[in-house]
Motif scaffolding. Sequence first.
Motif, PDB file in Angstrom:
ATOM      1  N   ARG A  52      55.666  10.854  39.113  1.00  0.00           N
ATOM      2  CA  ARG A  52      56.041  12.198  38.677  1.00  0.00           C
ATOM      3  C   ARG A  52      54.964  13.216  39.033  1.00  0.00           C
ATOM      4  N   ASP A  53      55.399  14.447  39.237  1.00  0.00           N
ATOM      5  CA  ASP A  53      54.472  15.537  39.487  1.00  0.00           C
ATOM      6  C   ASP A  53      53.648  15.790  38.229  1.00  0.00           C
ATOM      7  N   ARG A  54      52.359  15.886  38.391  1.00  0.00           N
ATOM      8  CA  ARG A  54      51.447  16.045  37.258  1.00  0.00           C
ATOM      9  C   ARG A  54      51.719  17.335  36.484  1.00  0.00           C
ATOM     10  N   GLU A  55      52.064  18.389  37.198  1.00  0.00           N
ATOM     11  CA  GLU A  55      52.235  19.698  36.570  1.00  0.00           C
ATOM     12  C   GLU A  55      53.617  19.890  35.946  1.00  0.00           C
ATOM     13  N   THR A  56      54.665  19.476  36.671  1.00  0.00           N
ATOM     14  CA  THR A  56      56.028  19.758  36.205  1.00  0.00           C
ATOM     15  C   THR A  56      56.680  18.574  35.501  1.00  0.00           C
ATOM     16  N   GLY A  57      56.166  17.362  35.729  1.00  0.00           N
ATOM     17  CA  GLY A  57      56.790  16.175  35.146  1.00  0.00           C
ATOM     18  C   GLY A  57      58.026  15.724  35.904  1.00  0.00           C
ATOM     19  N   ARG A  58      58.384  16.433  36.965  1.00  0.00           N
ATOM     20  CA  ARG A  58      59.570  16.094  37.757  1.00  0.00           C
ATOM     21  C   ARG A  58      59.267  14.918  38.684  1.00  0.00           C
ATOM     22  N   SER A  59      60.281  14.106  38.916  1.00  0.00           N
ATOM     23  CA  SER A  59      60.136  12.964  39.823  1.00  0.00           C
ATOM     24  C   SER A  59      59.687  13.432  41.198  1.00  0.00           C
ATOM     25  N   ARG A  60      58.817  12.633  41.827  1.00  0.00           N
ATOM     26  CA  ARG A  60      58.374  12.929  43.187  1.00  0.00           C
ATOM     27  C   ARG A  60      59.268  12.222  44.212  1.00  0.00           C
ATOM     28  N   GLY A  61      60.297  11.510  43.739  1.00  0.00           N
ATOM     29  CA  GLY A  61      61.267  10.902  44.647  1.00  0.00           C
ATOM     30  C   GLY A  61      60.914   9.500  45.120  1.00  0.00           C
ATOM     31  N   PHE A  62      59.884   8.897  44.518  1.00  0.00           N
ATOM     32  CA  PHE A  62      59.556   7.523  44.872  1.00  0.00           C
ATOM     33  C   PHE A  62      58.925   6.826  43.677  1.00  0.00           C
ATOM     34  N   GLY A  63      58.889   5.491  43.766  1.00  0.00           N
ATOM     35  CA  GLY A  63      58.303   4.714  42.685  1.00  0.00           C
ATOM     36  C   GLY A  63      57.898   3.339  43.172  1.00  0.00           C
ATOM     37  N   PHE A  64      57.446   2.521  42.232  1.00  0.00           N
ATOM     38  CA  PHE A  64      56.986   1.179  42.551  1.00  0.00           C
ATOM     39  C   PHE A  64      57.517   0.198  41.518  1.00  0.00           C
ATOM     40  N   VAL A  65      57.820  -1.019  41.977  1.00  0.00           N
ATOM     41  CA  VAL A  65      58.229  -2.111  41.106  1.00  0.00           C
ATOM     42  C   VAL A  65      57.318  -3.293  41.435  1.00  0.00           C
ATOM     43  N   THR A  66      56.723  -3.889  40.422  1.00  0.00           N
ATOM     44  CA  THR A  66      55.850  -5.043  40.631  1.00  0.00           C
ATOM     45  C   THR A  66      56.513  -6.286  40.060  1.00  0.00           C
ATOM     46  N   TYR A  67      56.624  -7.312  40.911  1.00  0.00           N
ATOM     47  CA  TYR A  67      57.211  -8.597  40.519  1.00  0.00           C
ATOM     48  C   TYR A  67      56.113  -9.637  40.337  1.00  0.00           C
ATOM     49  N   GLY A  68      56.456 -10.694  39.632  1.00  0.00           N
ATOM     50  CA  GLY A  68      55.518 -11.782  39.401  1.00  0.00           C
ATOM     51  C   GLY A  68      55.246 -12.618  40.633  1.00  0.00           C
ATOM     52  N   SER A  69      56.147 -12.596  41.625  1.00  0.00           N
ATOM     53  CA  SER A  69      55.945 -13.410  42.828  1.00  0.00           C
ATOM     54  C   SER A  69      56.440 -12.686  44.073  1.00  0.00           C
ATOM     55  N   ALA A  70      55.921 -13.110  45.221  1.00  0.00           N
ATOM     56  CA  ALA A  70      56.339 -12.541  46.503  1.00  0.00           C
ATOM     57  C   ALA A  70      57.798 -12.853  46.799  1.00  0.00           C
ATOM     58  N   GLU A  71      58.270 -14.019  46.360  1.00  0.00           N
ATOM     59  CA  GLU A  71      59.676 -14.410  46.600  1.00  0.00           C
ATOM     60  C   GLU A  71      60.626 -13.450  45.897  1.00  0.00           C
ATOM     61  N   GLU A  72      60.284 -13.065  44.662  1.00  0.00           N
ATOM     62  CA  GLU A  72      61.127 -12.130  43.913  1.00  0.00           C
ATOM     63  C   GLU A  72      61.129 -10.763  44.597  1.00  0.00           C
ATOM     64  N   ALA A  73      59.965 -10.330  45.050  1.00  0.00           N
ATOM     65  CA  ALA A  73      59.867  -9.044  45.739  1.00  0.00           C
ATOM     66  C   ALA A  73      60.693  -9.057  47.024  1.00  0.00           C
ATOM     67  N   ASP A  74      60.600 -10.159  47.785  1.00  0.00           N
ATOM     68  CA  ASP A  74      61.381 -10.281  49.020  1.00  0.00           C
ATOM     69  C   ASP A  74      62.874 -10.228  48.737  1.00  0.00           C
ATOM     70  N   ALA A  75      63.309 -10.893  47.671  1.00  0.00           N
ATOM     71  CA  ALA A  75      64.727 -10.890  47.307  1.00  0.00           C
ATOM     72  C   ALA A  75      65.185  -9.473  46.982  1.00  0.00           C
ATOM     73  N   ALA A  76      64.361  -8.721  46.253  1.00  0.00           N
ATOM     74  CA  ALA A  76      64.707  -7.341  45.896  1.00  0.00           C
ATOM     75  C   ALA A  76      64.763  -6.451  47.137  1.00  0.00           C
ATOM     76  N   ILE A  77      63.796  -6.608  48.026  1.00  0.00           N
ATOM     77  CA  ILE A  77      63.775  -5.812  49.262  1.00  0.00           C
ATOM     78  C   ILE A  77      65.026  -6.085  50.080  1.00  0.00           C
ATOM     79  N   ASN A  78      65.355  -7.358  50.267  1.00  0.00           N
ATOM     80  CA  ASN A  78      66.530  -7.734  51.065  1.00  0.00           C
ATOM     81  C   ASN A  78      67.834  -7.245  50.448  1.00  0.00           C
ATOM     82  N   ALA A  79      67.903  -7.248  49.118  1.00  0.00           N
ATOM     83  CA  ALA A  79      69.146  -6.865  48.446  1.00  0.00           C
ATOM     84  C   ALA A  79      69.289  -5.348  48.282  1.00  0.00           C
TER      85      ALA A  79
END
Length: 87
Positions: free
Chosen positions: A35-62
């Motif tokens: 989020r933008d520090r000043e307005t609180g509005r979304s900056r249009g991107f984010g991050f998701v952290t998984y417990g394993s690389a396999e889970e992350a790969d599955a999410a990316i592919n899907a």
Amino acid sequence: MSKIYVGRLSWNTTDETLREAFGEYGTIVDSIVMRDRETGRSRGFGFVTYGSAEEADAAINAMNDQELDGRRITVNLANSGGYQGGY
């Protein structure tokens, strides 16, 4: 742990909707919409952290190039191919 980048997010996507959309692909350690520090509005991107690389790969592919909250999103491994820092 493995972190993925989620880009082209709708302004309406929240931390919670991001977690819900990506939760079926594995155990989410963290999810955040940047989020933008000043307005609180979304900056249009984010991050998701998984417990394993396999889970992350599955999410990316899907989820890459799929629709979330009315927008076609981009999903890939965070920090893939960029400058990694350090000395």
